[in-house]
Design a protein around this motif. Structure first.
Motif, PDB file in Angstrom:
ATOM      1  N   SER A 240       0.841  -1.205   0.000  1.00  0.00           N
ATOM      2  CA  SER A 240       0.000   0.000   0.000  1.00  0.00           C
ATOM      3  C   SER A 240       0.875   1.252   0.000  1.00  0.00           C
ATOM      4  CB  SER A 240      -0.911   0.000   1.229  1.00  0.00           C
ATOM      5  OG  SER A 240      -1.668   1.189   1.296  1.00  0.00           O
TER       6      SER A 240
ATOM      7  N   PHE B  36       2.235   1.844  -3.493  1.00  0.00           N
ATOM      8  CA  PHE B  36       1.225   2.463  -4.364  1.00  0.00           C
ATOM      9  C   PHE B  36       1.078   3.956  -4.058  1.00  0.00           C
ATOM     10  CE2 PHE B  36      -0.346  -1.852  -5.331  1.00  0.00           C
ATOM     11  CZ  PHE B  36      -0.563  -1.722  -6.694  1.00  0.00           C
ATOM     12  N   SER B  37       1.167   4.330  -2.782  1.00  0.00           N
ATOM     13  CA  SER B  37       1.071   5.750  -2.430  1.00  0.00           C
ATOM     14  C   SER B  37       2.285   6.532  -2.933  1.00  0.00           C
ATOM     15  CB  SER B  37       0.941   5.907  -0.904  1.00  0.00           C
ATOM     16  OG  SER B  37      -0.321   5.470  -0.459  1.00  0.00           O
TER      17      SER B  37
ATOM     18  N   TYR C 270       1.753   7.051  -6.456  1.00  0.00           N
ATOM     19  CA  TYR C 270       0.744   8.105  -6.594  1.00  0.00           C
ATOM     20  C   TYR C 270       1.398   9.483  -6.516  1.00  0.00           C
ATOM     21  CZ  TYR C 270      -3.472  10.871  -5.783  1.00  0.00           C
ATOM     22  OH  TYR C 270      -4.479  11.816  -5.897  1.00  0.00           O
TER      23      TYR C 270
ATOM     24  N   GLU D  20      -4.621   5.003  -6.096  1.00  0.00           N
ATOM     25  CA  GLU D  20      -5.232   5.283  -4.792  1.00  0.00           C
ATOM     26  C   GLU D  20      -6.139   4.133  -4.351  1.00  0.00           C
ATOM     27  OE1 GLU D  20      -8.168   8.561  -2.646  1.00  0.00           O
ATOM     28  OE2 GLU D  20      -7.208   9.039  -4.560  1.00  0.00           O
TER      29      GLU D  20
ATOM     30  N   SER E  79      -4.048   1.142  -3.144  1.00  0.00           N
ATOM     31  CA  SER E  79      -3.485   1.450  -1.836  1.00  0.00           C
ATOM     32  C   SER E  79      -4.534   1.248  -0.750  1.00  0.00           C
ATOM     33  CB  SER E  79      -2.982   2.895  -1.825  1.00  0.00           C
ATOM     34  OG  SER E  79      -2.469   3.241  -0.564  1.00  0.00           O
ATOM     35  N   HIS E  80      -5.752   1.685  -1.032  1.00  0.00           N
ATOM     36  CA  HIS E  80      -6.855   1.550  -0.074  1.00  0.00           C
ATOM     37  C   HIS E  80      -7.213   0.082   0.146  1.00  0.00           C
ATOM     38  CE1 HIS E  80     -10.568   2.424   2.045  1.00  0.00           C
ATOM     39  NE2 HIS E  80     -11.226   1.666   1.180  1.00  0.00           N
TER      40      HIS E  80
ATOM     41  N   ASN F 203      -4.688  -1.714   2.331  1.00  0.00           N
ATOM     42  CA  ASN F 203      -4.866  -1.338   3.742  1.00  0.00           C
ATOM     43  C   ASN F 203      -6.106  -2.019   4.325  1.00  0.00           C
ATOM     44  OD1 ASN F 203      -2.623   0.263   4.024  1.00  0.00           O
ATOM     45  ND2 ASN F 203      -3.666   2.174   3.546  1.00  0.00           N
TER      46      ASN F 203
ATOM     47  N   ALA G  83      -2.694  10.071   0.491  1.00  0.00           N
ATOM     48  CA  ALA G  83      -1.467   9.354   0.106  1.00  0.00           C
ATOM     49  C   ALA G  83      -0.335   9.685   1.073  1.00  0.00           C
ATOM     50  CB  ALA G  83      -1.067   9.711  -1.324  1.00  0.00           C
TER      51      ALA G  83
ATOM     52  N   ASN H  15      -0.880   7.940   4.339  1.00  0.00           N
ATOM     53  CA  ASN H  15      -0.548   6.524   4.225  1.00  0.00           C
ATOM     54  C   ASN H  15       0.967   6.305   4.257  1.00  0.00           C
ATOM     55  OD1 ASN H  15      -1.383   3.754   3.864  1.00  0.00           O
ATOM     56  ND2 ASN H  15      -0.629   3.890   1.771  1.00  0.00           N
TER      57      ASN H  15
END
Length: 277
Positions: free
Chosen positions: A149, A152-153, A156, A182, A185-186, A189, A249, A252
């Motif tokens: 995650s 990915f952030s 982003y 996004e 990433s969500h 999590n 982001a 995170n």
């Protein structure tokens, strides 16, 4: 003889791993698809080697080998490699393997140079239980989900910066759109948080059963539940408050950095997480 051969194979796997990460870096800078394909297959070979070493360790120790700092780091790196390969195959998100495996290589390097404490190993053997194994496994799998995650952030933020600066190019197109980054990433999590919660619950139950001087104010206990609180706040901000884009982001990324502090610093300060010392 067998131990020496395994050592040589392990050294070979580390060399192949470094080559793979280097080729992914070349692809990241120069959009070299041949380097990308070669790096992927090298990483696949490394995964086969690492899995074989892990299985050998299971046979050798007659347990799931995650009870010491060295073993935990190895399993963590293996989880990251596995998840990155799976996601790369399922989603075809360019650069996810590169960024994830830079992190995984760092973890594997820590494992390679981590000191081995005979006392921790001996005590871990005495205190082994299925509950403890499940607790540690779930926690590390949760950390793996949080790690991806985080990647990915980071992607982003790179994509956001390129768009903000109007730097159009192949790298921008290959990094997929901001919405997908996004969302992934969500989702990761969303997988990691309940897994961490269940792992902590099992850990507390095990501690009450096995440890006479268990305290809630132990550094590792407070740190782990703080990580749970930080990621819970992530969901509060995203779902309830509707926070999106750059702000979520960055939250995170900050949450993952706090996770690393808990993993490496608070664990060393703990009075009863001694197999991680």
């Amino acid at each position: 003889m067998l131990e020496m051969n395994l050592t040589r194979l392990y050294e070979l796997s580390v060399i192949l791993y470094s080559l793979s990460v280097s080729l992914y870096f070349i692809d990241f800078l120069h959009h070299n698809r041949k380097a990308n394909r070669t790096a992927f297959w090298l990483l696949s070979i490394v995964w086969v080697f690492q899995t074989a070493f892990f299985l050998f360790r299971i046979v050798e120790t007659k347990r799931f080998p995650i009870l010491t700092m060295s073993e935990g780091l190895y399993f963590y790196a293996w989880v990251l490699i596995t998840l990155s390969l799976v996601i790369n195959r399922l989603l075809r998100v360019d650069f996810i393997v590169f960024f994830t495996n830079v992190l995984a290589f760092f973890i594997l390097a820590l494992h390679t140079f981590a000191p081995i404490h005979d006392q921790s190993e001996a005590v871990a053997e005495k205190m082994i239980s299925e509950l403890l194994i499940i607790h540690i496994t779930m926690a590390i799998l949760a950390y793996g989900a949080f790690s991806l995650s985080f990647v990915f952030s980071v992607l982003y933020m790179i994509q956001y910066h390129l768009l903000k600066q109007k730097k159009w190019g192949k790298r921008l197109l290959r990094m997929t759109d901001l919405t997908k980054l996004e969302k992934m990433s969500h989702v990761l999590n969303l997988i990691g948080l309940p897994m961490l919660l269940l792992g902590l619950i099992l850990g507390v139950i095990w501690a009450y059963i096995k440890i006479e001087d268990f305290h809630w104010y132990d550094a590792k206990v407070l740190g782990s539940f703080s990580v749970l609180a930080v990621y819970s706040m992530y969901f509060y901000k995203r779902v309830v408050r509707g926070m999106q884009g750059k702000a979520i982001a960055l939250w995170n990324i900050g949450s993952f950095l706090f996770l690393l502090v808990n993993f490496f610093l608070f664990g060393s300060l703990s009075k009863f997480h001694f197999w991680y010392s």
